[in-house]
Design a protein around this motif. Structure first.
Motif, PDB file in Angstrom:
ATOM      1  N   TYR A  36      43.164  46.335  39.001  1.00 35.66           N
ATOM      2  CA  TYR A  36      42.643  46.136  40.353  1.00 35.66           C
ATOM      3  C   TYR A  36      43.716  46.294  41.426  1.00 35.66           C
ATOM      4  O   TYR A  36      43.430  46.164  42.630  1.00 35.66           O
ATOM      5  CB  TYR A  36      41.950  44.779  40.482  1.00 35.66           C
ATOM      6  CG  TYR A  36      42.846  43.552  40.407  1.00 35.66           C
ATOM      7  CD1 TYR A  36      43.419  43.015  41.559  1.00 35.66           C
ATOM      8  CD2 TYR A  36      43.085  42.901  39.202  1.00 35.66           C
ATOM      9  CE1 TYR A  36      44.216  41.879  41.509  1.00 35.66           C
ATOM     10  CE2 TYR A  36      43.862  41.766  39.143  1.00 35.66           C
ATOM     11  CZ  TYR A  36      44.439  41.256  40.291  1.00 35.66           C
ATOM     12  OH  TYR A  36      45.231  40.126  40.231  1.00 35.66           O
ATOM     13  N   ALA A 115      41.488  40.887  44.096  1.00 35.89           N
ATOM     14  CA  ALA A 115      40.559  40.977  42.971  1.00 35.89           C
ATOM     15  C   ALA A 115      39.116  40.829  43.436  1.00 35.89           C
ATOM     16  O   ALA A 115      38.223  41.549  42.973  1.00 35.89           O
ATOM     17  CB  ALA A 115      40.893  39.903  41.932  1.00 35.89           C
ATOM     18  N   PHE A 118      38.117  44.022  45.090  1.00 39.06           N
ATOM     19  CA  PHE A 118      37.943  45.079  44.098  1.00 39.06           C
ATOM     20  C   PHE A 118      36.585  44.968  43.410  1.00 39.06           C
ATOM     21  O   PHE A 118      35.867  45.960  43.251  1.00 39.06           O
ATOM     22  CB  PHE A 118      39.069  45.004  43.061  1.00 39.06           C
ATOM     23  CG  PHE A 118      38.930  45.988  41.934  1.00 39.06           C
ATOM     24  CD1 PHE A 118      39.412  47.281  42.064  1.00 39.06           C
ATOM     25  CD2 PHE A 118      38.322  45.620  40.747  1.00 39.06           C
ATOM     26  CE1 PHE A 118      39.290  48.197  41.027  1.00 39.06           C
ATOM     27  CE2 PHE A 118      38.187  46.523  39.702  1.00 39.06           C
ATOM     28  CZ  PHE A 118      38.673  47.808  39.845  1.00 39.06           C
TER      29      PHE A 118
END
Length: 296
Positions: A36, A115, A118
């Protein structure tokens, strides 16, 4: 079987096998080491676990963090730990951040925000609703979960990095034994020994301790949060839950504080596991499934 029949049978076998492999490639039960982001020439990774049956379209990001150390584990082992979510249709992401002692708490927070972005940006790939993202973690992972819940932001339209244009907001938090006020546990290397001296990540200046304390960041637009503390926890006393409970009550953030008596920092035991899991599932069901279905 003659040669023609053999070729036909082989072609059929290859066709079926290829189709099966294609289906597995698009949605494997475990997709390990999904990248990510990168920093310092290193990949930041997460493991993706698909639900056992039909997806409920909601995602749960599990913060792999203890003492702000983030260690790799065999995905099958992690999957067993998270299986109760998968059985209920959730897609789960085990997120590893830049680990202490090399990286600091501010850097870990930045990583897990990335994260979230992503996962949201790749919602179609993971077969989830980008508006049904929850986060959870234990201890330092709980702290990071609360930081995501209290400091989520909309995308930055003028960002050079395309991923930063995506929101880092989450819709629900379940935080287990989280430190909520870092100001009372950070230590300075120039001062005397602290009971938290064994955690390098807590060697922070006080201004950073304040900035990265979920307690300080509570505002009315925070994600609904379930905070669970151990009544006998000596490492992160239950008062950390009491503090953020008061702050969220004042800010009118939907939340619940659950203090489990007679247990310490290892909150989930053999005798209470089913009860703890049910409480976590109920919270995510309410705010990722029921509330989302109502358009909230």
């Amino acid at each position: 079987m003659n040669g023609r029949s053999t070729l036909v049978a082989l072609a059929l076998f290859v066709s079926i096998a290829t189709q099966a492999m294609g289906e597995q490639a698009t949605a494997p039960a475990i997709e390990p080491d999904v990248v990510y982001g990168h920093k310092d020439g290193l990949a930041m990774t997460m493991d993706v676990f698909r639900p056992e049956g039909e997806s409920n379209q909601a995602a749960i990001l599990f913060m792999v963090s203890g003492g702000w150390y983030s260690r790799w584990a065999p995905p099958e082992q992690t999957r067993n730990f998270l299986a109760f979510y998968l059985k209920e249709g959730y897609t789960v992401f085990a997120v590893r951040h830049g680990s202490s002692p090399k990286y600091t708490i501010p850097e870990a927070v930045s990583d897990v925000r990335r994260a979230v972005r992503f996962v949201r940006q790749n919602a179609e790939r993971f077969d989830i609703d980008p508006n049904r993202i929850g986060v959870t973690g234990m201890s330092a992972g709980g702290h990071l979960s609360l930081m995501l819940g209290t400091t989520g932001e909309d995308g930055q339209d003028d960002a050079a990095d395309p991923l930063l244009k995506t929101s880092s907001r989450v819709q629900a938090v379940v935080a287990l034994v989280p430190p909520t006020d870092l100001r009372v546990i950070v230590w300075d290397s120039s001062e005397g020994q602290s009971e938290y001296h064994s955690f390098p990540a807590l060697n922070l200046p006080m201004d950073k301790a304040e900035e990265f304390s979920p307690l300080v960041q509570v505002t009315p637009d925070d994600a609904p949060s379930l905070v669970m503390m151990g009544g006998e926890d000596k490492l992160v006393p239950a008062v950390h839950g009491t503090w953020i409970d008061k702050a969220m009550t004042k800010a009118k953030v939907p939340h619940q504080l659950k203090i489990v008596p007679d247990v310490g920092h290892n909150l989930i035991t053999a005798t209470n596991a089913a009860e703890m899991q049910r409480a976590m599932l109920d919270w995510f069901d309410k705010y990722l499934l029921e509330e989302s279905a109502e358009g909230k």
